[in-house]
Design a protein around this motif. Structure first.
Motif, PDB file in Angstrom:
ATOM      1  N   THR A   9      -2.453 149.518  -5.743  1.00 31.45           N
ATOM      2  CA  THR A   9      -1.999 148.376  -6.549  1.00 31.45           C
ATOM      3  C   THR A   9      -0.639 147.875  -6.075  1.00 31.45           C
ATOM      4  N   PHE A  33      -0.369 153.677 -12.534  1.00 33.16           N
ATOM      5  CA  PHE A  33      -1.104 152.450 -12.859  1.00 33.16           C
ATOM      6  C   PHE A  33      -1.824 151.936 -11.619  1.00 33.16           C
ATOM      7  N   SER A  54      -3.836 149.170 -11.421  1.00 33.41           N
ATOM      8  CA  SER A  54      -4.340 148.010 -12.172  1.00 33.41           C
ATOM      9  C   SER A  54      -5.397 147.208 -11.422  1.00 33.41           C
ATOM     10  N   TRP A  55      -5.383 147.283 -10.083  1.00 34.16           N
ATOM     11  CA  TRP A  55      -6.285 146.421  -9.301  1.00 34.16           C
ATOM     12  C   TRP A  55      -7.321 147.185  -8.505  1.00 34.16           C
ATOM     13  N   ARG A  61      -7.866 150.711 -13.395  1.00 36.38           N
ATOM     14  CA  ARG A  61      -8.370 149.603 -14.219  1.00 36.38           C
ATOM     15  C   ARG A  61      -9.568 148.922 -13.554  1.00 36.38           C
ATOM     16  N   ASP A  89      -9.854 151.113 -19.438  1.00 37.92           N
ATOM     17  CA  ASP A  89      -9.523 149.703 -19.658  1.00 37.92           C
ATOM     18  C   ASP A  89     -10.405 149.142 -20.767  1.00 37.92           C
ATOM     19  N   HIS A 114      -5.196 147.419 -21.829  1.00 39.06           N
ATOM     20  CA  HIS A 114      -4.248 146.832 -20.860  1.00 39.06           C
ATOM     21  C   HIS A 114      -2.991 146.532 -21.675  1.00 39.06           C
TER      22      HIS A 114
END
Ligand SMILES: Cc1c2[nH]c(c1CCC(=O)O)Cc1[nH]c(c(CCC(=O)O)c1C)Cc1[nH]c(c(CCC(=O)O)c1C)Cc1[nH]c(c(C)c1CCC(=O)O)C2
Length: 347
Positions: free
Chosen positions: A151, A208, A210-211, A249, A270, A326
């Motif tokens: 990420t 994290f 996230s992507w 996520r 998520d 989130h």
């Protein structure tokens, strides 16, 4: 205060507590008027993150209102590339903007050897928050964090958020040697950074990613699971017992493989993850965290209550930490967060 008396640390270590402990991703931030006030005092966002007195104050603000079981260090995942010398600024309404790294020269221009000196104020914030918690909220635990290598690499290569990180994902396919070098640099930097946070007083650490859900399954294994596992192994050598939380996520069903293979003790779900599916497919010994839709907290009312209760019901009897799926978003009315805290505390 011993681990044994902090509910968040007990749950992260595998105990099923009822009602479950809770904290909320992005619990400090623009939805709170007291945050906006200090943010204005600090000037820009990086100045706030590198001002230990203000950053510690901002970290504690949500606990004063809502009594969460965890405080999360007020900082940002992009402070690591910033500390390695990458140009970074946060533009009003645009989010983070970085000088993109697209080739070997760009990567070579980073100065990872300067990282330790540049993160000093962030470590000072960690120490101050621990002192603040001991005074004000002795049962709350301090969570340190970093972005996962993939990420963080997305932002470093792309130079900005807001899209699907096409340049970063393309580099991972077209030049895996270069992308791999960036990932290794981030693995090493993240291990140092997280261990330094633990040394300064962080009691649990969160990664994290996230992507990571943008990746194909094979790329997810290579760029999310493997680097995360390398970080977990390196941290465990020094801090065998510190709770580690991973947040891949949008991973969908790959959440189960991530939980089995990274070595983290807690996986964060998520918003789109069915907690019942996670309960059935994530090994029993792993704590689950999540996953209320942040928009349900903006809306409030019966939908907030019904959604929160359905997550609680699905997680009953399992090691679980209530959280959002989130981060809290700026339009969230603070009184809806108070209503949510009451619902969770009833169990
Ligand atoms: C991808 C990511 C970032 N940052 C983070 C992630 C991973 C989690 C996620 O997926 O949301 C993580 C993060 N960012 C921030 C925290 C602090 C602690 C907390 O959760 O309260 C944490 C844990 C503060 C922040 N990070 C940022 C703010 C807003 C800055 C401001 O006050 O203007 C805060 C409070 C800025 C930021 N930082 C980032 C973006 C995309 C943005 C702009 C969008 C936005 O403003 O929300 C990168």
């Amino acid at each position: 205060m011993e681990n044994a008396s902090k509910p968040l640390l007990r749950a992260l270590s595998g105990e099923a507590l009822w009602p479950p402990p809770f904290w909320l991703m992005r619990q400090a931030g623009r939805y709170l008027p007291e945050y906006r006030e200090l943010r204005a005092q600090a000037g820009d966002f990086i100045s706030l993150c590198t001002n230990p007195a203000l950053a510690a104050e901002v970290t504690l603000q949500p606990l004063r209102r809502y009594g969460m079981d965890g405080a999360i260090l007020f900082s940002d995942i992009l402070m690591l590339p910033w500390a390695m010398g990458q140009g970074l600024r946060y533009a009003e309404g645009e989010g983070p903007l970085l000088d993109p790294i697209r080739d070997a020269e760009g990567l070579a221009a980073l100065r990872p050897q300067e990282m330790r000196a540049r993160i000093a104020p962030i470590l000072e914030t960690v120490a101050r928050v621990r002192e603040g918690l001991a005074q004000e909220a002795p049962k709350a635990a301090l969570i340190g964090f970093a972005g996962s290598p993939f990420t963080v690499a997305c932002y470093m290569v792309e130079g900005r958020g807001g899209g699907e990180f096409a340049h970063a994902r393309r580099m991972a396919h077209a030049d895996p040697a270069l992308f791999g070098k960036l990932i290794r640099l981030l693995v090493d930097g993240t291990v140092d950074y997280l261990l330094a946070q633990a040394e300064a007083g962080a009691e649990a650490l969160m990664l994290f990613d996230s992507w990571s859900g943008l990746l194909s399954p094979s790329q997810f294994r290579r760029w999310s699971i493997e680097p995360t596992n390398a970080i977990v192994r390196a941290i465990r050598k020094v801090r065998p017992d510190i709770p580690l939380i991973g947040f891949p996520r949008l991973a969908g069903p790959l959440l189960a493989e991530y939980a089995q293979r990274t070595g983290v003790g807690t996986v964060a779900m998520d918003t789109g993850m069915d907690p019942r599916w996670a309960a059935a497919n994530v090994p029993e010994g792993i704590t689950l965290q999540g996953n209320l839709d942040p928009q349900a907290v903006v809306a409030g009312g019966p939908s907030l209550e019904a959604e929160a209760r359905s997550i609680l019901a699905a997680m009953r009897g399992r090691p679980f930490v209530f959280n959002l799926g989130h981060g809290i978003v700026p339009p969230t009315p603070p009184e809806h967060v108070a209503a949510l805290a009451r619902i969770i505390r009833i169990g």
